[in-house]
Write a protein that holds these residues in place. Structure first.
Motif, PDB file in Angstrom:
ATOM      1  N   GLY A 147       8.853   4.733  -6.625  1.00 11.93           N
ATOM      2  CA  GLY A 147       8.490   4.626  -5.208  1.00 11.93           C
ATOM      3  C   GLY A 147       9.690   4.532  -4.288  1.00 11.93           C
ATOM      4  O   GLY A 147       9.564   4.150  -3.129  1.00 11.93           O
ATOM      5  N   GLU A 163       3.421   7.452  -6.522  1.00  8.83           N
ATOM      6  CA  GLU A 163       2.761   8.648  -7.061  1.00  8.83           C
ATOM      7  C   GLU A 163       3.679   9.865  -6.954  1.00  8.83           C
ATOM      8  O   GLU A 163       3.482  10.871  -7.624  1.00  8.83           O
ATOM      9  CB  GLU A 163       1.483   8.949  -6.269  1.00  8.83           C
ATOM     10  CG  GLU A 163       0.422   7.853  -6.332  1.00  8.83           C
ATOM     11  CD  GLU A 163      -0.188   7.753  -7.725  1.00  8.83           C
ATOM     12  OE1 GLU A 163      -0.435   8.812  -8.322  1.00  8.83           O
ATOM     13  OE2 GLU A 163      -0.370   6.614  -8.213  1.00  8.83           O
ATOM     14  N   LEU A 164       4.649   9.778  -6.075  1.00  5.76           N
ATOM     15  CA  LEU A 164       5.465  10.962  -5.758  1.00  5.76           C
ATOM     16  C   LEU A 164       6.960  10.763  -5.983  1.00  5.76           C
ATOM     17  O   LEU A 164       7.693  11.716  -6.220  1.00  5.76           O
ATOM     18  CB  LEU A 164       5.238  11.353  -4.291  1.00  5.76           C
ATOM     19  CG  LEU A 164       3.803  11.817  -3.993  1.00  5.76           C
ATOM     20  CD1 LEU A 164       3.496  11.725  -2.518  1.00  5.76           C
ATOM     21  CD2 LEU A 164       3.595  13.240  -4.493  1.00  5.76           C
ATOM     22  N   THR A 192       0.841  -1.206   0.000  1.00  4.22           N
ATOM     23  CA  THR A 192       0.000   0.000   0.000  1.00  4.22           C
ATOM     24  C   THR A 192       0.874   1.254   0.000  1.00  4.22           C
ATOM     25  O   THR A 192       0.651   2.189  -0.778  1.00  4.22           O
ATOM     26  CB  THR A 192      -0.909   0.010   1.260  1.00  4.22           C
ATOM     27  OG1 THR A 192      -1.622  -1.222   1.281  1.00  4.22           O
ATOM     28  CG2 THR A 192      -1.871   1.179   1.239  1.00  4.22           C
ATOM     29  N   LEU A 193       1.870   1.272   0.867  1.00  2.00           N
ATOM     30  CA  LEU A 193       2.744   2.456   0.954  1.00  2.00           C
ATOM     31  C   LEU A 193       3.547   2.637  -0.333  1.00  2.00           C
ATOM     32  O   LEU A 193       3.780   3.758  -0.776  1.00  2.00           O
ATOM     33  CB  LEU A 193       3.692   2.329   2.155  1.00  2.00           C
ATOM     34  CG  LEU A 193       3.025   2.563   3.510  1.00  2.00           C
ATOM     35  CD1 LEU A 193       3.965   2.191   4.638  1.00  2.00           C
ATOM     36  CD2 LEU A 193       2.584   4.030   3.658  1.00  2.00           C
ATOM     37  N   HIS A 194       3.958   1.509  -0.934  1.00  2.00           N
ATOM     38  CA  HIS A 194       4.724   1.624  -2.175  1.00  2.00           C
ATOM     39  C   HIS A 194       3.867   2.219  -3.288  1.00  2.00           C
ATOM     40  O   HIS A 194       4.326   3.072  -4.058  1.00  2.00           O
ATOM     41  CB  HIS A 194       5.301   0.273  -2.610  1.00  2.00           C
ATOM     42  CG  HIS A 194       6.120   0.384  -3.857  1.00  2.00           C
ATOM     43  ND1 HIS A 194       5.682  -0.106  -5.070  1.00  2.00           N
ATOM     44  CD2 HIS A 194       7.308   0.983  -4.096  1.00  2.00           C
ATOM     45  CE1 HIS A 194       6.588   0.174  -5.999  1.00  2.00           C
ATOM     46  NE2 HIS A 194       7.592   0.831  -5.427  1.00  2.00           N
ATOM     47  N   ALA A 195       2.612   1.823  -3.335  1.00  2.00           N
ATOM     48  CA  ALA A 195       1.710   2.392  -4.351  1.00  2.00           C
ATOM     49  C   ALA A 195       1.576   3.902  -4.123  1.00  2.00           C
ATOM     50  O   ALA A 195       1.611   4.697  -5.074  1.00  2.00           O
ATOM     51  CB  ALA A 195       0.350   1.705  -4.275  1.00  2.00           C
ATOM     52  N   GLU A 196       1.455   4.287  -2.868  1.00  2.00           N
ATOM     53  CA  GLU A 196       1.341   5.715  -2.539  1.00  2.00           C
ATOM     54  C   GLU A 196       2.643   6.447  -2.885  1.00  2.00           C
ATOM     55  O   GLU A 196       2.629   7.517  -3.494  1.00  2.00           O
ATOM     56  CB  GLU A 196       1.040   5.835  -1.042  1.00  2.00           C
ATOM     57  CG  GLU A 196       0.695   7.236  -0.584  1.00  2.00           C
ATOM     58  CD  GLU A 196       0.488   7.279   0.945  1.00  2.00           C
ATOM     59  OE1 GLU A 196       0.163   6.225   1.562  1.00  2.00           O
ATOM     60  OE2 GLU A 196       0.687   8.364   1.518  1.00  2.00           O
ATOM     61  N   ALA A 197       3.762   5.842  -2.532  1.00  2.35           N
ATOM     62  CA  ALA A 197       5.069   6.468  -2.794  1.00  2.35           C
ATOM     63  C   ALA A 197       5.308   6.639  -4.288  1.00  2.35           C
ATOM     64  O   ALA A 197       5.873   7.649  -4.725  1.00  2.35           O
ATOM     65  CB  ALA A 197       6.177   5.623  -2.180  1.00  2.35           C
TER      66      ALA A 197
END
Ligand SMILES: Cc1ncc(COP(=O)(O)O)c(C=O)c1O
Length: 439
Positions: free
Chosen positions: A25, A20-21, A13-18
């Protein structure tokens, strides 16, 4: 007992969020890869890492080597905490850097003067600049499979394919292999690449090109490829050839420095370079690096003829952390290096044994403090021997180990710390036996 690892859902989950930015990631390409995604960690302590999913790992990555005393080493963190409120950067000098330089000179046999920076890559650049200035010659020789940081002037043939190179004449540079898109070809115009651990190659090269060669740079123990030790007499022969041709010898001890002995590979192997690049283990995880070397070469930076800069050089945190680490190594060196050798040897031998019992053709090579595991090759003495290693099998093993609570670098390099215990080693061997069974 094996620390069975559950899922990596939190990391996913955090990797998917990362992603994006942060491209990929991650903040370094060397962190791409991993079990399913690059893992996200909550904390690290001693010999262990804890990820965001509550999984615990015995850690043999150690931040890619720096955590020689284990993660969050008490001496360094206490020293850092004590200075935090006093400011970080003075754009001027402070006392701790003198003491740190004194310790480097005391510990590293060839060190006479020292300059500090933050990362190995940048200190390699200073070594090149000083070598060219000192000799008035343009060419730097590096060797196949050696890594000296990610900058354009040094990133060449770290893992070359060599396909096009088989007809090369003895002592002629091998075809340069650029690992990254976007690299400056011009920046490598005065860098030549040779096979390592072969005195005939170097002798023939220097007979032809010695007069234009400023320096050779090498990992004196080739930690970035299978942890290969120099052949008996090789480093002595290199030293002799350098002296004969007026070429400076640069040891990149970013990994071996303070790890294989207090004075690094040069102490262990008894051959002294002109310049030494140091980083990783000297900071215990805090960003600090050094170039140490002969007085008459280093002094070129002292009177401004050679430029060396860096806003964050000798920031207080890095400096006092390194000071704490080196003081500890000086005080407890015999115990620390004795334990690393004993536990590391037990781990290397144990891995070979459990692999053999299960018919797995694992090859283990190196020293207790840093060693490598790979498949499909035997007695690796050069990058050319190692390139036939079975990378798929390597990946499969590393994943099987991660699932059993053991984290090793993606290249199969294992770093040991003073915080690893006998119990860690036994648990790792149990996990490895189970992983080999599953392979
Ligand atoms: C032998 C060697 N030299 C230089 C470097 C570059 O150091 P840094 O990543 O601190 O820039 C590394 C990094 O792994 C290394 O292993």
């Amino acid at each position: 007992m094996i620390d069975a690892v559950g899922n990596h859902e939190g990391s996913e989950t955090l990797h998917a969020e990362a992603a994006e930015l942060l491209p990929g990631g991650v903040s370094s390409n060397f962190r791409l890869g991993g079990p399913s995604v690059p893992l996200f960690f909550e904390r690290a302590e001693g010999s262990h890492l804890y990820d965001v999913d509550g999984n615990r790992y015995v850690d043999y990555v150690l931040g890619m080597g720096p955590a020689l005393l284990g993660h969050a080493p008490a001496d360094a963190t206490a020293a850092v905490a004590e200075t935090l409120a006093r400011g970080q950067l003075f754009a001027g000098q402070h006392r701790a850097e003198i003491e740190l330089a004194r310790l480097v000179v005391e510990l590293v046999p060839s060190a006479e003067l020292v300059r500090f920076g933050l990362a190995g890559s940048e200190m390699v650049q200073l070594a090149f600049r000083l070598a060219r200035a000192a000799t008035g010659r343009p060419t730097i020789v590096k060797f196949e499979g050696h890594y000296h940081g990610w900058y354009d002037t040094a990133l060449v043939s770290t893992a070359p394919t060599l396909d096009e190179d088989e007809s090369r004449a003895l002592g002629e540079p091998s075809a340069p292999h650029l690992p990254s898109m976007g690299q400056s070809v011009a920046a490598l115009a005065d860098v030549d690449v040779l096979p390592w651990n072969d005195l005939d190659e170097l002798g023939a090269y220097l007979d032809r090109h010695g007069e234009s060669t400023a320096a050779l740079i090498m990992e004196p123990i080739l930690c970035n490829t299978c942890v290969i030790l120099p052949r008996p007499g090789y480093l002595e022969g290199v030293r002799e050839l350098c002296d004969r041709h007026g070429v400076l010898l640069v040891f990149d001890e970013v990994i071996s420095g303070f790890r294989v002995a207090g004075g690094g590979a040069q102490e262990l192997l008894g051959v002294l370079p002109d310049l030494t690049v140091l980083a990783k283990s000297m900071g215990g995880g805090f960003p600090v690096a050094a170039l140490a070397g002969r007085r008459e070469v280093m002094e070129l930076a002292g009177d401004g003829r050679v430029l060396h800069g860096g806003t964050y050089n000798t920031n207080v945190v890095s400096t006092v952390a390194a000071l704490a680490v080196l003081r500890k190594l000086r005080a407890d060196g015999p115990t620390i290096y004795g334990d690393l050798a004993r536990r590391g040897t037990r781990l290397m031998e144990g891995l070979s044994e459990v692999a053999a019992e299960r018919g797995v053709p694992l090859h283990v090579q190196g020293l207790g403090a840093v060693f490598n595991t790979c498949f499909g090759v035997d007695d690796v003495q050069s990058y050319r021997d190692y390139r036939h290693a079975d990378a798929d099998r390597q990946r499969a093993l590393l994943r099987a180990l991660i699932d059993r609570g053991v984290r090793v670098t993606t290249r199969g390099t294992w770093f040991l710390s003073a915080a690893h215990t006998d119990a860690d080693i036994e648990q790792t061997l149990e996990a490895a036996a189970d992983a080999f069974g599953a392979l």
